[in-house]
Design an enzyme around this catalytic site. Structure first.
Site, PDB file in Angstrom:
ATOM      1  CD  GLU A   1      -2.767   1.442   2.900  1.00  0.00           C
ATOM      2  OE1 GLU A   1      -3.026   2.268   2.719  1.00  0.00           O
ATOM      3  OE2 GLU A   1      -2.587   0.194   3.581  1.00  0.00           O
ATOM      4  NE  ARG A   2       2.556   2.190   5.941  1.00  0.00           N
ATOM      5  CZ  ARG A   2       2.998   1.901   6.662  1.00  0.00           C
ATOM      6  NH1 ARG A   2       3.833   0.881   7.395  1.00  0.00           N
ATOM      7  NH2 ARG A   2       1.961   1.356   7.930  1.00  0.00           N
TER       8      ARG A   2
END
Length: 381
Positions: free
Chosen positions: A242-243
């Site tokens: 996600e990051r």
């Protein structure tokens, strides 16, 4: 890292899709506070955009990670952050654990329709008392025969009002902290599940965000993703992806904003000459463009490490921290250089300014990124 002709052709494909299927509708979706995911996602799924790196046995493309980098960068040129974020939830937040750890049956029933875009999914982790501190979550799933019985609530859930199923992180034992959690697939048509309310946000308004409620929600134990009790570890791995997505997207957003600002400053006259003729203006935009280059270079190194099977936790954390701060800086500068017009809702800069603020909060706040880096680099006492 090598981008091939195939990657460049894919970039053109995604840019065309964004210009045809997303950008023309952004104003309408922003006003509505949502977008029609069940209409848009099947179009994206038909083109293979929702399962780029996933196993072809389940409808994925089996592509390399660079295609995901391209996808993220191009989606964020759409003129809003809300819709790309919702797509990111579908492709890089709610489904990675299912793909990597889920049973064949779960993949057939939930991953395949998510890749096709015929099912909308969401990641349900954050709670009223557990945001960046995931270890503090309190939603519980208690075993009753062959079922989990789930009680609790989740907050700030992207795609929450439209999701057909959730990747839920719940506490499944009495162990405290990060121990004793599991990831569980929860279909949203299960009795006892409810959307408590749709949330009204500062930015990312085209993406629906919800508070969810679970009262004696019963799902089979077989809906557990991976190993019971390993949900926290699986979720942390999913957070790393996600990051990375957030950092890749920031490059697309910043580049598009700087390009639009450059064109405006070339046309806008002040004191008898274009605003772009002012040295400070030109230097400031050049400085920001250089910082975007640095972020993109770091992203590509991170992506290559991911392809090579290396642990990208630190690189992704650096990317996320840097991307959030750079987005805010670019958004503030673009609005400033548009002057009074930039402060108006009718101008893209105001939306960009509002949307950019989430980047330093969602997916782990800046302070959490710093905490992770301080711990990894030995700077903590």
């Amino acid at each position: 890292m090598q981008f091939t002709a195939e990657h460049h052709a894919f970039r053109e494909l995604v840019r065309d899709v964004v210009e045809r299927e997303i950008a023309p509708h952004v104003d309408e979706w922003e006003r509505a506070g949502t977008f029609p995911a069940h209409e848009l996602f099947p179009k994206l799924g038909e083109l293979g955009l929702l399962g780029l790196e996933y196993d072809p046995a389940y409808g994925g493309q089996g592509a390399d990670h660079l295609f995901s980098v391209v996808l993220c960068e191009e989606l964020h040129r759409s003129g809003c952050a809300g819709v790309p974020m919702a797509i990111g939830v579908q492709t890089m937040m709610a489904t990675p654990s299912l793909h990597d750890f889920g049973s064949d049956d779960l993949k057939r029933r939930y991953l395949e329709p998510a890749i096709r875009g015929t099912a909308v999914c969401s990641i349900a982790v954050t709670e009223p008392g557990a945001g960046s501190d995931v270890a503090g979550l309190r939603t519980r799933a208690v075993q009753d025969g062959d079922d989990w019985v789930i009680n609790g609530s989740k907050l700030y859930i992207t795609n929450g009002t439209q999701a057909d199923w959730l990747c839920l992180l719940a506490r499944t034992s009495d162990e405290g902290g990060h121990r004793g959690m599991s990831q569980i697939i929860v279909p949203t048509d299960t009795p006892g599940f409810a959307v408590s309310r749709k949330l009204d946000k500062l930015g990312n308004r085209s993406s629906d965000t919800a508070e969810l409620y679970f009262e004696d929600v019963r799902v089979p134990l077989a809906n557990t993703i991976g190993t019971v009790g390993r949900g926290f570890q699986q979720q942390m791995s999913q957070f790393v992806v996600e990051r990375m997505f957030a950092a890749y997207g920031a490059v697309g957003s910043c580049r598009a904003a700087l390009e639009r600002t450059r064109e405006y400053l070339r046309q806008r006259q002040a004191f008898g000459r274009p605003l772009a003729a002012n040295q400070y203006v030109a230097f400031r935009l050049a400085e920001l463009s250089a910082q975007v280059d640095l972020l993109q270079s770091h992203n590509h190194v991170c992506a290559q490490s991911y392809v090579d099977g290396e642990d990208t936790t630190r690189a992704a954390t650096v990317a996320k921290l840097t991307a959030g701060r750079l987005l805010r800086e670019v958004a503030d500068t673009c609005l400033q250089f548009h002057g009074g017009m930039g402060y108006m809702e009718e101008t893209w800069t105001s939306r960009f300014f509002r949307d950019s603020r989430l980047a330093s909060i969602g997916g782990g706040a800046d302070e959490v990124m710093l905490q992770v880096l301080a711990r990894m680099d030995g700077f903590e006492a």
